[in-house]
Motif scaffolding. Structure first.
Motif, PDB file in Angstrom:
ATOM      1  N   TRP A 192       5.145  -9.691   2.002  1.00 25.23           N
ATOM      2  CA  TRP A 192       4.722  -8.789   0.582  1.00 25.23           C
ATOM      3  C   TRP A 192       4.697  -7.285   0.759  1.00 25.23           C
ATOM      4  CZ3 TRP A 192       0.370 -11.969   1.821  1.00 25.23           C
ATOM      5  CH2 TRP A 192      -0.317 -12.484  -0.500  1.00 25.23           C
ATOM      6  N   ASP A 193       6.161  -6.915   0.389  1.00 29.49           N
ATOM      7  CA  ASP A 193       7.002  -5.624   1.040  1.00 29.49           C
ATOM      8  C   ASP A 193       6.022  -4.663   0.158  1.00 29.49           C
ATOM      9  OD1 ASP A 193       8.383  -3.290   1.652  1.00 29.49           O
ATOM     10  OD2 ASP A 193      10.518  -3.809   1.164  1.00 29.49           O
ATOM     11  N   SER A 195       6.452  -1.675  -0.215  1.00 29.15           N
ATOM     12  CA  SER A 195       7.290  -0.082  -0.981  1.00 29.15           C
ATOM     13  C   SER A 195       7.948  -0.842  -1.781  1.00 29.15           C
ATOM     14  CB  SER A 195       8.286  -0.002   0.355  1.00 29.15           C
ATOM     15  OG  SER A 195       7.738   0.811   1.397  1.00 29.15           O
ATOM     16  N   GLN A 196       8.195  -2.608  -2.391  1.00 32.87           N
ATOM     17  CA  GLN A 196       8.950  -2.514  -3.401  1.00 32.87           C
ATOM     18  C   GLN A 196       7.871  -3.471  -4.626  1.00 32.87           C
ATOM     19  OE1 GLN A 196      11.856  -1.684  -2.748  1.00 32.87           O
ATOM     20  NE2 GLN A 196      11.909  -0.065  -1.081  1.00 32.87           N
ATOM     21  N   LEU A 197       7.377  -3.843  -4.065  1.00 31.61           N
ATOM     22  CA  LEU A 197       6.166  -4.478  -5.380  1.00 31.61           C
ATOM     23  C   LEU A 197       5.358  -4.386  -5.532  1.00 31.61           C
ATOM     24  CD1 LEU A 197       5.718  -7.676  -3.031  1.00 31.61           C
ATOM     25  CD2 LEU A 197       7.777  -7.608  -5.270  1.00 31.61           C
ATOM     26  N   ARG A 198       5.273  -2.787  -5.862  1.00 28.11           N
ATOM     27  CA  ARG A 198       4.578  -2.462  -6.769  1.00 28.11           C
ATOM     28  C   ARG A 198       4.769  -2.685  -8.718  1.00 28.11           C
ATOM     29  NH1 ARG A 198       4.506   1.971  -3.002  1.00 28.11           N
ATOM     30  NH2 ARG A 198       2.263   2.055  -1.960  1.00 28.11           N
ATOM     31  N   HIS A 300       5.056  -5.025   4.935  1.00 33.90           N
ATOM     32  CA  HIS A 300       5.867  -3.853   5.163  1.00 33.90           C
ATOM     33  C   HIS A 300       6.191  -2.519   4.762  1.00 33.90           C
ATOM     34  CE1 HIS A 300      10.006  -1.935   4.607  1.00 33.90           C
ATOM     35  NE2 HIS A 300      10.657  -2.043   5.959  1.00 33.90           N
ATOM     36  N   GLN A 302       6.900   1.251   4.450  1.00 40.69           N
ATOM     37  CA  GLN A 302       8.212   2.522   4.142  1.00 40.69           C
ATOM     38  C   GLN A 302       8.473   3.213   4.138  1.00 40.69           C
ATOM     39  OE1 GLN A 302      12.103   0.676   3.404  1.00 40.69           O
ATOM     40  NE2 GLN A 302      12.781   2.900   2.438  1.00 40.69           N
TER      41      GLN A 302
END
Length: 337
Positions: A192-193, A195-198, A300, A302
């Motif tokens: 899961w990222d 920073s990107q998966l909200r 991840h 960031q």
């Protein structure tokens, strides 16, 4: 309903039924929800995610509300003993095992805890792993009346000890069974990222604890006063303030095993425990039906002011939820990122 599953230890949850609703009352009857006779099963995509044996029931007559507590299979083992004879005469018997792995000894402990009559009471539907030869010998004397739960805890906490999970699933005939997983539970991997998966990922938190952190462990075993058996282990390369702990391994008569258990105790607490966690959608990129305890989670971060940038790999040690569409993942890493 709340529920949770964790490796190496048990979990429990709660459920509430409003019996004023005729449809609910038809299923949630006195006999259908009787303690230690039934289990509540949560499934997703026809895959069992959690199974909890009903333990306590609290019914309010005025509100027609039934509240209950359910516990996973681990709750059975404090009430089972590794005995050759389950009854009078047990104190004169013993169980002897030679040249096995610790994981196989854990399996034998569970098996012996079920090896009693009547079978309808004792023999739960458990799928066991295959035996494996190793370097470990063990004798369980009847007069010690060793609980299966205590044996599993000792094996898990021995140097080189296995992780253990009792994974519920549907059997081929549609009944409930548990698969006993032992050893290295890794294998499955998900990512899961943050920073990107909200809004796929929510509520990310990081807890770092040094409460149990020590640089030296002194283990004590059988005996008393000057004759007590002792062993020690030290983390001479540690950079933290020196802290020591005396751990009692009550009744341990083997110096070799005492040394192994002492080293394992130090290894488990010689560095800080970092526990990241966040919730994900149960029907998200990784559905809850795909999760396995012991698997590896890559996550991840960031541009965060506290958590270091980059991908991190953690072990999934627990996942939990309720009847909503979100599942909380609890991860663990030993040491720093």
């Amino acid at each position: 309903m709340t529920w949770a599953r964790a490796k190496n230890e048990g979990r429990s949850g709660n459920a509430s039924f409003k019996l004023g609703d005729p449809a609910v009352a038809e299923a949630a009857t006195y006999w259908n929800l009787f303690p230690l006779q039934r289990a509540l099963v949560l499934e997703w995509d026809d895959v069992v995610v959690y199974a909890g044996i009903i333990d306590d029931v609290d019914y309010d007559f005025d509100s027609k509300t039934l509240d209950l507590v359910h516990k996973d299979l681990w709750s059975v083992w404090p009430f089972r003993y590794a005995l050759a004879v389950h009854g009078a005469g047990a104190q004169s018997t013993k169980l002897v095992y030679n040249n096995l792995t610790l994981a196989t000894l854990a399996k034998r402990a569970v098996f012996e805890g079920q090896n009693s009559l009547p079978s309808s009471q004792y023999q739960l539907p458990i799928v066991y792993p295959a035996d494996a030869t190793g370097t470990h010998d063990e004798t369980w004397y009847g007069y010690h009346f060793k609980k299966v739960s205590d044996i599993l805890d000792e094996i898990i906490k021995t140097e080189g000890g296995p992780d253990i999970d009792f994974a519920p699933r549907w059997a081929a005939d549609g009944s409930l069974e548990w698969v006993m997983r032992t050893g290295d539970l890794s294998g499955a991997t998900w990512e899961w990222d943050l920073s990107q998966l909200r809004p796929e990922v929510k509520g990310a938190k990081l807890k770092i604890s040094a409460d149990d952190m020590v640089t030296r462990v002194i283990g004590t075993g059988e005996g008393s006063e000057k004759k007590v058996l002792t062993a020690s282990a030290e983390a001479t390369d540690s950079t933290i303030i020196g802290r020591e702990r005396v751990t009692s391994f009550q009744g341990e008569a083997s110096l070799t095993r005492l040394q192994a258990r002492t080293r394992a105790d130090l290894e488990a607490t010689r560095v800080s425990v970092q526990q990241p966690g966040f919730s994900v959608r149960a029907d998200g990129v990784v559905p809850v039906s795909a999760l396995q305890l012991g698997g590896t989670v890559w996550w991840h971060v960031q541009d965060d002011p506290y958590i270091p940038f980059g991908w991190k790999d953690e072990e999934l040690i627990e996942f939990s939820g309720d009847l909503s569409n979100r599942v909380k993942l609890s991860l663990q890493r030993k040491g720093s990122f």
